[in-house]
Enzyme design. Structure first.
Site, short mmCIF file in Angstrom:
data_model
loop_
_atom_site.label_atom_id
_atom_site.label_comp_id
_atom_site.label_asym_id
_atom_site.label_seq_id
_atom_site.Cartn_x
_atom_site.Cartn_y
_atom_site.Cartn_z
N ASN A 162 0.90 -1.00 0.11
CA ASN A 162 -0.22 0.01 -0.13
C ASN A 162 1.10 1.20 0.17
O ASN A 162 0.16 2.16 -0.68
CB ASN A 162 -0.88 0.07 0.77
CG ASN A 162 -0.76 -0.64 2.51
OD1 ASN A 162 0.74 -1.29 2.61
ND2 ASN A 162 -0.70 0.13 3.46
N GLU A 166 4.84 -5.42 12.54
CA GLU A 166 3.43 -4.16 11.94
C GLU A 166 2.57 -4.43 11.19
O GLU A 166 2.38 -4.83 10.28
CB GLU A 166 4.18 -3.00 11.57
CG GLU A 166 4.77 -1.78 11.90
CD GLU A 166 4.69 -1.25 13.23
OE1 GLU A 166 3.50 -0.98 12.96
OE2 GLU A 166 5.84 -1.00 14.10
N CYS A 169 -3.50 0.60 7.08
CA CYS A 169 -3.98 0.65 8.03
C CYS A 169 -3.86 0.95 9.52
O CYS A 169 -4.90 0.38 10.31
CB CYS A 169 -1.71 -0.28 8.96
SG CYS A 169 -0.75 0.87 9.13
N GLU A 204 8.18 1.83 15.79
CA GLU A 204 8.86 2.54 14.58
C GLU A 204 8.40 3.64 14.78
O GLU A 204 7.65 4.03 15.38
CB GLU A 204 8.46 1.35 12.75
CG GLU A 204 8.98 0.17 12.96
CD GLU A 204 8.36 -0.55 11.57
OE1 GLU A 204 9.98 -0.54 10.67
OE2 GLU A 204 7.68 -0.39 11.20
P1 NAD Z 1 0.22 -9.50 3.28
O1 NAD Z 1 0.58 -9.86 4.78
O2 NAD Z 1 -0.48 -10.41 2.64
O3 NAD Z 1 1.40 -9.54 2.69
C1 NAD Z 1 3.03 -8.13 3.30
C2 NAD Z 1 4.08 -9.01 2.97
O4 NAD Z 1 4.55 -10.36 3.44
C3 NAD Z 1 4.66 -9.60 0.98
O5 NAD Z 1 5.10 -8.78 0.58
C4 NAD Z 1 4.00 -11.21 0.61
O6 NAD Z 1 4.95 -12.21 -0.09
C5 NAD Z 1 5.42 -11.31 2.48
N1 NAD Z 1 3.92 -13.04 2.86
C6 NAD Z 1 3.13 -13.35 3.23
N2 NAD Z 1 2.93 -14.28 3.31
C7 NAD Z 1 4.39 -14.53 3.65
C8 NAD Z 1 5.24 -15.68 4.11
N3 NAD Z 1 4.55 -16.62 4.87
N4 NAD Z 1 6.62 -15.60 5.24
C9 NAD Z 1 7.13 -14.36 3.89
N5 NAD Z 1 6.35 -13.45 3.26
C10 NAD Z 1 5.23 -13.67 3.63
O7 NAD Z 1 -0.20 -7.75 3.13
P2 NAD Z 1 -0.97 -6.91 2.00
O8 NAD Z 1 -1.90 -7.78 1.67
O9 NAD Z 1 0.36 -6.52 1.16
O10 NAD Z 1 -1.10 -5.69 2.87
C11 NAD Z 1 -1.83 -5.90 4.01
C12 NAD Z 1 -1.54 -5.80 5.17
O11 NAD Z 1 -0.62 -4.94 5.68
C13 NAD Z 1 -3.07 -5.05 5.88
O12 NAD Z 1 -3.17 -5.97 7.09
C14 NAD Z 1 -2.77 -3.97 6.48
O13 NAD Z 1 -3.26 -3.46 7.72
C15 NAD Z 1 -1.60 -4.55 6.65
N6 NAD Z 1 -0.13 -3.43 6.79
C16 NAD Z 1 0.00 -2.45 8.50
C17 NAD Z 1 1.61 -1.21 8.36
C18 NAD Z 1 1.37 -1.65 9.75
O14 NAD Z 1 1.98 -0.48 9.98
N7 NAD Z 1 0.79 -1.73 11.11
C19 NAD Z 1 1.13 -0.75 7.45
C20 NAD Z 1 0.66 -1.11 6.42
C21 NAD Z 1 0.53 -2.46 5.77
#
Ligand code: NAD
Length: 487
Positions: A157, A253, A288, A466
């Site tokens: 995002n 996060e 998020c 962070e």
């Molecule tokens: P996601 O968890 O599907 O993917 C995030 C990353 O993790 C991607 O690069 C993905 O390829 C990787 N990934 C997935 N499974 C993995 C595994 N088993 N091992 C290693 N890497 C793996 O998330 P998304 O759909 O890309 O992003 C949206 C999510 O991120 C939402 O839940 C959002 O709230 C969260 N988010 C949190 C913050 C924060 O600061 N707290 C900020 C931005 C987004």
């Protein structure tokens, strides 16, 4: 104003050890523009086979980088900040093209990235230990040392913001990074690698594009000392399970289902404005920190709701590289299908549609993954849209009158990322905030991150903080040294 031309990175392979490499299995993957459905380019796709050489390069880089004096590291980080700032527009255009978010917002991300590097550069001397008095014959003190190779796993995002920018803290503290860019929007991280090439010793800053299997293989590699994930709760759980095998450090996060709590003494105009801007419709709610659950007190509920349609109507979905665009697209077809299923469930479960609920009719957007800002009223906590993170432009409005019951509902989910409380009674706001289980709370504000203030989640929204001093410290481990002076 019209759309702008985008220059994509020349580096389309994997960047590690200071060089570009082709993926060992020779795989490539197409990158698309989610606003138009067009294929932008093809890039090299890392698989498990690429993990060992990339991590080995980062381990080698660590042996050099850990010994670079902190002030020298700071100087280099400031150079990195300057190069990001000088290329901000180009980086923002790249993010707007493969990430689907409006160019103006992505300019903010690029400038924020530069600022984070400068901020972290200023903190290198703060990685202090302690000294414990031992009398004249001994000294006991501690030093903070980096862990080694940090795997940075990024969501889509804020592509630049969660790849290049998130690397600043581990780099400032002497770690090296292997960044796994988001599969949907990998191009700005590749451009970052191009821009940083030559400014850092080889192996310090490594970027690989790949899918989940590659990510899973990366975090499992024994050469990775720490994992910093920004992503969803299920990914956080998977990574923590994997990290348990070798007790790797984790910084997580994760997601949110954040509450916007409004008391009736607030100004309905300001509340309505905040309710809309805090939902981050600009990037289709894909944030998020979005306040996706609005708890409006019964005495102000109608006054706020009647103001909402005129305000959300200002979010006009459009092509993200056009500076006039105020709302981007969802990231891909899966995201659109997920959002549609939540909208269908809201109708089935009896929520009342206040605005949106459908895709824009503009034929120019027909091939993109757009959804109008969507607001449902009469939502109750037993509905799916009130309980699950949608990560799209769908906001639930819940009416309340009993404070205790409202707080119970606010806290009843596994998430605990952000919360916003609106009242002119600051003592009441403070009392409410003390009862809310969330890591980052606003009083009479929304969305704003204050650099230096710890950002992170309570409960399953994350582990660690962070954007602050503690964040940098978490990329270090403490070593105590006891010296007997009577030798
Ligand atoms: P996601 O968890 O599907 O993917 C995030 C990353 O993790 C991607 O690069 C993905 O390829 C990787 N990934 C997935 N499974 C993995 C595994 N088993 N091992 C290693 N890497 C793996 O998330 P998304 O759909 O890309 O992003 C949206 C999510 O991120 C939402 O839940 C959002 O709230 C969260 N988010 C949190 C913050 C924060 O600061 N707290 C900020 C931005 C987004």
């Amino acid at each position: 104003m019209s759309e702008q031309k985008v220059a994509f990175p020349d580096g389309r392979g994997l960047f590690y050890g200071g060089k570009w490499h082709q993926p060992i299995e020779g795989k490539t993957v197409e990158v698309s523009n989610p606003a138009t459905g067009e294929v932008i380019c093809s890039i090299g796709e890392a698989t498990a086979a690429d993990v060992r050489p990339a991590v080995a390069a980062a381990e080698e880089g660590f042996r050099v980088w850990r010994d670079v004096k902190p002030m020298e590291r700071a100087k280099i980080l400031r150079e990195l900040a300057a190069i990001v700032r000088a290329n901000a527009r180009e980086l923002a255009l790249i993010d707007a093209t493969d990430g689907g978010n409006p160019i103006n917002e992505m300019m903010g991300d690029a400038m924020g990235c530069a600022m984070i590097y400068e901020y972290c550069a200023g903190l290198v001397t703060e990685m202090k230990g302690v000294s414990v008095p031992q009398g004249p014959d001994a000294v006991s003190f501690s030093v903070r040392e980096p862990y080694g190779v940090v795997a940075c796993i990024a969501p889509f995002n804020h592509p630049l913001g969660f790849t290049v920018a998130r690397a600043a803290a581990p780099l400032a503290t002497g770690n090296t990074v292997v960044i796994k860019s988001p599969e949907q929007a990998p191009l700005s991280a590749l451009r970052g690698a191009e821009l940083f090439e030559g400014l850092l010793p080889p192996g310090v800053f490594n970027v690989l594009s790949g899918g989940r299997d590659f990510g899973a293989a990366l975090v499992a590699d024994p050469g990775v000392a720490m994992i910093a994930l920004t992503g969803s709760v299920p990914t956080g759980r998977a990574i923590m399970r994997s990290a348990a095998d070798s007790l790797k450090r984790v910084l997580l996060e994760l997601g949110g289902k954040n509450a916007f709590i409004v008391f009736p003494d607030s100004d309905p105009d300001k509340v309505a404005q905040a309710m809309v801007s805090g939902m981050n419709y600009t990037w289709s709610g894909q944030s998020c920190g979005s306040i996706s659950r609005a708890f409006l007190h019964a005495d102000i509920h109608d006054a706020v709701l009647e103001r909402i349609p005129a305000l959300v109507a200002k979010y006009k979905p459009g092509i993200p590289t056009d500076p006039a665009t105020t709302m981007g697209s969802l990231i891909d077809g899966n995201a659109l299908a997920r959002v549609k299923s939540y909208i269908a469930s809201a109708h089935e479960e009896g929520a009342r549609l206040v605005y949106g609920g459908e895709q824009p009719k503009d034929p120019a957007l027909a091939n993109g993954f757009f959804m109008l800002p969507t607001i449902f009223a009469d939502v109750t906590m037993d509905m799916r849209i009130a309980r699950e993170e949608i990560f799209g432009p769908v906001q639930s409005v819940l009416k309340w009158s009993d404070e205790e019951e409202m707080l119970r509902q606010v806290n009843q989910l596994e998430y605990g990322l952000t919360c916003a409380v609106w009242t002119r009674d600051i003592a009441k706001a403070h009392r409410i905030v003390s009862r809310v289980e969330a890591g980052y709370c606003w009083i009479n504000d929304v969305s704003r991150h204050a650099l230096g203030s710890p950002f992170g989640g309570y409960k399953q929204s994350g582990i660690g903080r962070e954007e602050c001093l503690e964040g940098l410290i978490s990329f270090t481990q403490e070593k105590n040294v006891f010296i007997n002076l009577n030798n």
